[in-house]
Design a protein around this motif. Sequence first.
Motif, PDB file in Angstrom:
ATOM      1  N   LEU A 179      -1.879 -19.340  -4.217  1.00 51.60           N
ATOM      2  CA  LEU A 179      -0.764 -18.912  -3.367  1.00 51.60           C
ATOM      3  C   LEU A 179      -1.084 -17.584  -2.689  1.00 51.60           C
ATOM      4  N   VAL A 180      -1.672 -16.666  -3.450  1.00 53.87           N
ATOM      5  CA  VAL A 180      -2.039 -15.372  -2.862  1.00 53.87           C
ATOM      6  C   VAL A 180      -3.022 -15.577  -1.717  1.00 53.87           C
ATOM      7  N   ARG A 181      -4.017 -16.437  -1.920  1.00 58.01           N
ATOM      8  CA  ARG A 181      -4.992 -16.714  -0.857  1.00 58.01           C
ATOM      9  C   ARG A 181      -4.323 -17.377   0.344  1.00 58.01           C
ATOM     10  N   PHE A 182      -3.472 -18.346   0.084  1.00 55.68           N
ATOM     11  CA  PHE A 182      -2.822 -19.108   1.154  1.00 55.68           C
ATOM     12  C   PHE A 182      -1.917 -18.217   1.998  1.00 55.68           C
ATOM     13  N   LEU A 183      -1.269 -17.263   1.345  1.00 60.51           N
ATOM     14  CA  LEU A 183      -0.290 -16.432   2.044  1.00 60.51           C
ATOM     15  C   LEU A 183      -0.825 -15.060   2.443  1.00 60.51           C
ATOM     16  N   GLY A 184      -1.829 -14.565   1.722  1.00 61.57           N
ATOM     17  CA  GLY A 184      -2.255 -13.186   1.962  1.00 61.57           C
ATOM     18  C   GLY A 184      -3.715 -12.986   2.284  1.00 61.57           C
ATOM     19  N   GLY A 185      -4.501 -14.052   2.375  1.00 61.78           N
ATOM     20  CA  GLY A 185      -5.914 -13.902   2.718  1.00 61.78           C
ATOM     21  C   GLY A 185      -6.822 -13.883   1.507  1.00 61.78           C
ATOM     22  N   GLU A 186      -8.057 -13.457   1.730  1.00 58.47           N
ATOM     23  CA  GLU A 186      -9.086 -13.547   0.689  1.00 58.47           C
ATOM     24  C   GLU A 186      -9.122 -12.325  -0.228  1.00 58.47           C
ATOM     25  N   THR A 217      -8.373  -6.157  -5.210  1.00 54.97           N
ATOM     26  CA  THR A 217      -8.191  -5.741  -3.826  1.00 54.97           C
ATOM     27  C   THR A 217      -8.379  -6.966  -2.935  1.00 54.97           C
ATOM     28  N   MET A 218      -7.789  -6.908  -1.753  1.00 54.84           N
ATOM     29  CA  MET A 218      -7.875  -7.991  -0.796  1.00 54.84           C
ATOM     30  C   MET A 218      -8.668  -7.529   0.424  1.00 54.84           C
TER      31      MET A 218
END
Length: 331
Positions: A179-186, A217-218
Amino acid sequence: MKVRIGVIGVGGQGKSHIDKLLQVENAEVASVYDVNRETAERVAREIGATAANSSDELLDSGRIDAVIICAPQFAREGLEETAAARGIHLMAEKPLGLDLDTVRAKAKVIREAGVIHAAGYCLRYLDTVQRAKKYLESRPAHMIQVHRIGSAKNWPKWMRQQHLSGGNMVAGVTHQIDLVRFLGGEFRQMSAQFNRLPHHSKDPEDTIIDSGAAAFTMESGSIGTIGESVASLFYSNAEVNFIGYDYFLQLSSNGTVMTIVDENGSRTEKAAVNMMYEQSKAFVDAVANNSQELVLSSYTDAVRTMAVTIAATQSAEDQTLFTLQYDDMQP
């Protein structure tokens, strides 16, 4: 014409897929296989399908257009590659495996075969998650918090074996990571700490890691934390919080409840769709129309989610800061 589908592994997860596929108008569950022959035959009788004698027989029967692989993560040797090589479209349940290099190699075979491919990250198909994605498009997060708390007490014994399941981070928290990847990037970097005190002291045969805490970190510049545990008998929840300077967005109850607090006040919405049905329909439609774009979570993209969970596990084992490398992982 209906899309003919085979299912490998018809325990709880496989049966859940079958139940939803039976509701998809242009889908037909034609063949099933399970290492437990009795289970496979019972399910086959219930839905009017054929019970294959082996996974190879199911994939070589000529009776299916696509396959859904629900075999445990430790028992998938050659399944995806065989299906892809035979031109059979595929969906693989998460986690994709236990060894990242092996899964990367599978992804390369699948890509080169040109078949439709999907992974079982069903939360992406929730209407709450889709609305969250639209809301967050122009609102970068300063902080992201992930929580997944519950108990492994009633899990199958193999799931409580770290070397077979990969642990909660790989097998469970992977949904929230995705979900974090889908909504907020890598993701960019990961630092984690694990322990296994409660279960290990009460049942030495249970080797699963009980609890984990991580900081990350993103690539966007966001920072975040993960708190997860399978040692809680009296509380369970799975949520992701996105925190910006002018908003707060929470996806709780495994993504099915969305709360937004911003200049317009506070509002909460509940999912109105069944994520497993939506995922099944999208996969069947993708196969029917030969359109990979209809799949919200491809196998190749799911490799990146797996890479993050492996990074957390590796960081905890090695006591190091782990930097993610995506060069050879096409989304």
